[in-house]
Design a protein around this motif. Structure first.
Motif, PDB file in Angstrom:
ATOM      1  N   GLY A  74       0.820  -1.196   0.000  1.00  0.00           N
ATOM      2  CA  GLY A  74       0.000   0.000   0.000  1.00  0.00           C
ATOM      3  C   GLY A  74       0.856   1.249   0.000  1.00  0.00           C
ATOM      4  O   GLY A  74       2.081   1.179   0.099  1.00  0.00           O
ATOM      5  N   PRO A  75       0.185   2.388  -0.080  1.00  0.00           N
ATOM      6  CA  PRO A  75       0.922   3.649  -0.221  1.00  0.00           C
ATOM      7  C   PRO A  75       1.514   4.195   1.076  1.00  0.00           C
ATOM      8  O   PRO A  75       2.326   5.099   1.034  1.00  0.00           O
ATOM      9  N   VAL A  76       1.149   3.633   2.234  1.00  0.00           N
ATOM     10  CA  VAL A  76       1.645   4.140   3.509  1.00  0.00           C
ATOM     11  C   VAL A  76       2.941   3.415   3.880  1.00  0.00           C
ATOM     12  O   VAL A  76       3.021   2.193   3.808  1.00  0.00           O
ATOM     13  N   SER A  77       3.955   4.167   4.246  1.00  0.00           N
ATOM     14  CA  SER A  77       5.259   3.633   4.678  1.00  0.00           C
ATOM     15  C   SER A  77       5.833   2.587   3.722  1.00  0.00           C
ATOM     16  O   SER A  77       6.151   1.472   4.131  1.00  0.00           O
ATOM     17  N   PRO A  78       6.017   2.926   2.453  1.00  0.00           N
ATOM     18  CA  PRO A  78       6.519   1.941   1.488  1.00  0.00           C
ATOM     19  C   PRO A  78       7.944   1.461   1.759  1.00  0.00           C
ATOM     20  O   PRO A  78       8.376   0.460   1.194  1.00  0.00           O
ATOM     21  N   ASP A  79       8.669   2.147   2.650  1.00  0.00           N
ATOM     22  CA  ASP A  79      10.015   1.700   3.009  1.00  0.00           C
ATOM     23  C   ASP A  79      10.005   0.713   4.170  1.00  0.00           C
ATOM     24  O   ASP A  79      11.045   0.155   4.523  1.00  0.00           O
ATOM     25  N   GLY A  80       8.855   0.506   4.769  1.00  0.00           N
ATOM     26  CA  GLY A  80       8.719  -0.471   5.862  1.00  0.00           C
ATOM     27  C   GLY A  80       8.197  -1.787   5.318  1.00  0.00           C
ATOM     28  O   GLY A  80       7.754  -1.877   4.182  1.00  0.00           O
ATOM     29  N   ALA A  81       8.257  -2.828   6.122  1.00  0.00           N
ATOM     30  CA  ALA A  81       7.804  -4.145   5.674  1.00  0.00           C
ATOM     31  C   ALA A  81       6.932  -4.817   6.731  1.00  0.00           C
ATOM     32  O   ALA A  81       7.194  -4.689   7.933  1.00  0.00           O
ATOM     33  N   LEU A  82       5.916  -5.520   6.247  1.00  0.00           N
ATOM     34  CA  LEU A  82       5.034  -6.345   7.070  1.00  0.00           C
ATOM     35  C   LEU A  82       5.059  -7.753   6.496  1.00  0.00           C
ATOM     36  O   LEU A  82       5.127  -7.920   5.279  1.00  0.00           O
ATOM     37  N   ALA A  83       4.965  -8.744   7.352  1.00  0.00           N
ATOM     38  CA  ALA A  83       4.933 -10.129   6.875  1.00  0.00           C
ATOM     39  C   ALA A  83       3.636 -10.795   7.326  1.00  0.00           C
ATOM     40  O   ALA A  83       3.267 -10.721   8.499  1.00  0.00           O
ATOM     41  N   VAL A  84       2.960 -11.408   6.374  1.00  0.00           N
ATOM     42  CA  VAL A  84       1.740 -12.169   6.646  1.00  0.00           C
ATOM     43  C   VAL A  84       2.091 -13.640   6.482  1.00  0.00           C
ATOM     44  O   VAL A  84       2.781 -14.023   5.533  1.00  0.00           O
ATOM     45  N   ALA A  85       1.619 -14.449   7.440  1.00  0.00           N
ATOM     46  CA  ALA A  85       1.978 -15.868   7.435  1.00  0.00           C
ATOM     47  C   ALA A  85       0.761 -16.744   7.688  1.00  0.00           C
ATOM     48  O   ALA A  85      -0.225 -16.313   8.283  1.00  0.00           O
ATOM     49  N   ASP A 123       0.011 -25.483  11.676  1.00  0.00           N
ATOM     50  CA  ASP A 123      -0.825 -26.017  12.739  1.00  0.00           C
ATOM     51  C   ASP A 123      -1.240 -24.867  13.648  1.00  0.00           C
ATOM     52  O   ASP A 123      -0.382 -24.228  14.266  1.00  0.00           O
ATOM     53  N   ALA A 124      -2.547 -24.606  13.738  1.00  0.00           N
ATOM     54  CA  ALA A 124      -3.050 -23.500  14.546  1.00  0.00           C
ATOM     55  C   ALA A 124      -2.708 -23.646  16.019  1.00  0.00           C
ATOM     56  O   ALA A 124      -2.701 -22.668  16.756  1.00  0.00           O
ATOM     57  N   GLU A 125      -2.415 -24.860  16.455  1.00  0.00           N
ATOM     58  CA  GLU A 125      -2.097 -25.103  17.860  1.00  0.00           C
ATOM     59  C   GLU A 125      -0.626 -24.837  18.182  1.00  0.00           C
ATOM     60  O   GLU A 125      -0.234 -24.888  19.346  1.00  0.00           O
ATOM     61  N   GLN A 126       0.203 -24.600  17.165  1.00  0.00           N
ATOM     62  CA  GLN A 126       1.636 -24.394  17.391  1.00  0.00           C
ATOM     63  C   GLN A 126       2.074 -23.025  16.861  1.00  0.00           C
ATOM     64  O   GLN A 126       2.670 -22.923  15.796  1.00  0.00           O
ATOM     65  N   GLU A 127       1.771 -21.988  17.638  1.00  0.00           N
ATOM     66  CA  GLU A 127       2.162 -20.636  17.254  1.00  0.00           C
ATOM     67  C   GLU A 127       3.629 -20.412  17.600  1.00  0.00           C
ATOM     68  O   GLU A 127       4.019 -20.555  18.754  1.00  0.00           O
ATOM     69  N   PRO A 128       4.436 -20.051  16.613  1.00  0.00           N
ATOM     70  CA  PRO A 128       5.857 -19.787  16.894  1.00  0.00           C
ATOM     71  C   PRO A 128       6.046 -18.412  17.537  1.00  0.00           C
ATOM     72  O   PRO A 128       5.155 -17.566  17.520  1.00  0.00           O
ATOM     73  N   VAL A 129       7.222 -18.198  18.059  1.00  0.00           N
ATOM     74  CA  VAL A 129       7.620 -16.891  18.581  1.00  0.00           C
ATOM     75  C   VAL A 129       7.509 -15.883  17.440  1.00  0.00           C
ATOM     76  O   VAL A 129       7.858 -16.185  16.296  1.00  0.00           O
ATOM     77  N   GLY A 130       7.012 -14.700  17.739  1.00  0.00           N
ATOM     78  CA  GLY A 130       6.931 -13.645  16.736  1.00  0.00           C
ATOM     79  C   GLY A 130       5.670 -13.671  15.898  1.00  0.00           C
ATOM     80  O   GLY A 130       5.503 -12.844  15.012  1.00  0.00           O
ATOM     81  N   PHE A 131       4.755 -14.603  16.155  1.00  0.00           N
ATOM     82  CA  PHE A 131       3.508 -14.715  15.388  1.00  0.00           C
ATOM     83  C   PHE A 131       2.391 -14.007  16.143  1.00  0.00           C
ATOM     84  O   PHE A 131       2.215 -14.189  17.341  1.00  0.00           O
ATOM     85  N   ARG A 132       1.630 -13.170  15.427  1.00  0.00           N
ATOM     86  CA  ARG A 132       0.443 -12.513  15.990  1.00  0.00           C
ATOM     87  C   ARG A 132      -0.764 -12.927  15.171  1.00  0.00           C
ATOM     88  O   ARG A 132      -0.861 -12.610  13.980  1.00  0.00           O
TER      89      ARG A 132
END
Length: 188
Positions: free
Chosen positions: A73-84, A88-97
């Motif tokens: 998107g046009p907001v903060s194009p120099d930043g990065a977001l990661a979608v994952a 297994d929904a029962e095994q959330e790793p560190v760093g996952f929201r």
């Protein structure tokens, strides 16, 4: 189709022909966060030519094909977001929201090795789309966006060219009719 009061994280916004902002022409936006203050999402169908490994080297090996940055998107194009997407929904790793179900966001400061084997999909977005609460409600009410349910695979398609049409086609009722319009607004 849902009303503007039912917009929630994990839903998609599909740009309509009424939307005049060229940043969003024929875009499909995955909503990542929706609060009283506003909403944040990423555009799913804008791959860039930049390989993830050029910008965030260790993350490239975890990315779904194509392993490129997407223009979120046009907001903060120099930043990065990661979608994952978790294996297994029962095994959330560190760093996952979590966002909804197995779909969530990954903190890019998380050591990659801590995620080994926990993800079935990852996509990195440069920038994001954002609205204040009243702005998004107004844009939906004026007909600039269709708010629809998402499927987890929508965020990880290797070819996003037909994503807008494919999402619209699976919608009940009259929304699927809009898939017959040309994608080029000059042809409308």
């Amino acid at each position: 189709m849902r009303s503007e009061t039912e917009v929630a994280p994990g839903m998609l916004l599909l740009a309509t022909a009424e939307l005049v902002d060229p940043n969003f022409a024929d875009s499909v936006v995955l909503l990542l966060d929706v609060t009283e203050e506003g909403a944040l999402g990423v555009v799913l169908n804008r791959p860039s030519p930049v390989p993830v490994t050029e910008v965030l080297e260790p993350w490239g090996s975890l990315c779904a094909e194509p392993e490129v940055l997407f223009r979120g998107g046009p907001v903060s194009p120099d930043g990065a977001l990661a979608v994952a997407l978790l294996r297994d929904a029962e095994q959330e790793p560190v760093g996952f929201r979590p966002i909804v179900g197995r779909l969530g966001m990954i903190d890019l400061d998380t050591p990659v090795e801590l995620l080994d084997g926990t993800l079935s999909g990852l996509r990195v977005y440069a920038g994001y789309a954002g609205w204040d609460a009243q702005q998004l409600r107004a844009e939906i009410a004026e007909g600039s966006w269709y708010a629809v349910s998402a499927e987890p695979v929508d965020a990880f398609r290797s070819d996003t060219t037909a994503l807008w049409r494919d999402v619209l086609r699976r919608q009940p009722g009259q929304l699927a009719w809009h898939t017959t319009r040309p994608l080029d607004p000059d042809l409308n």
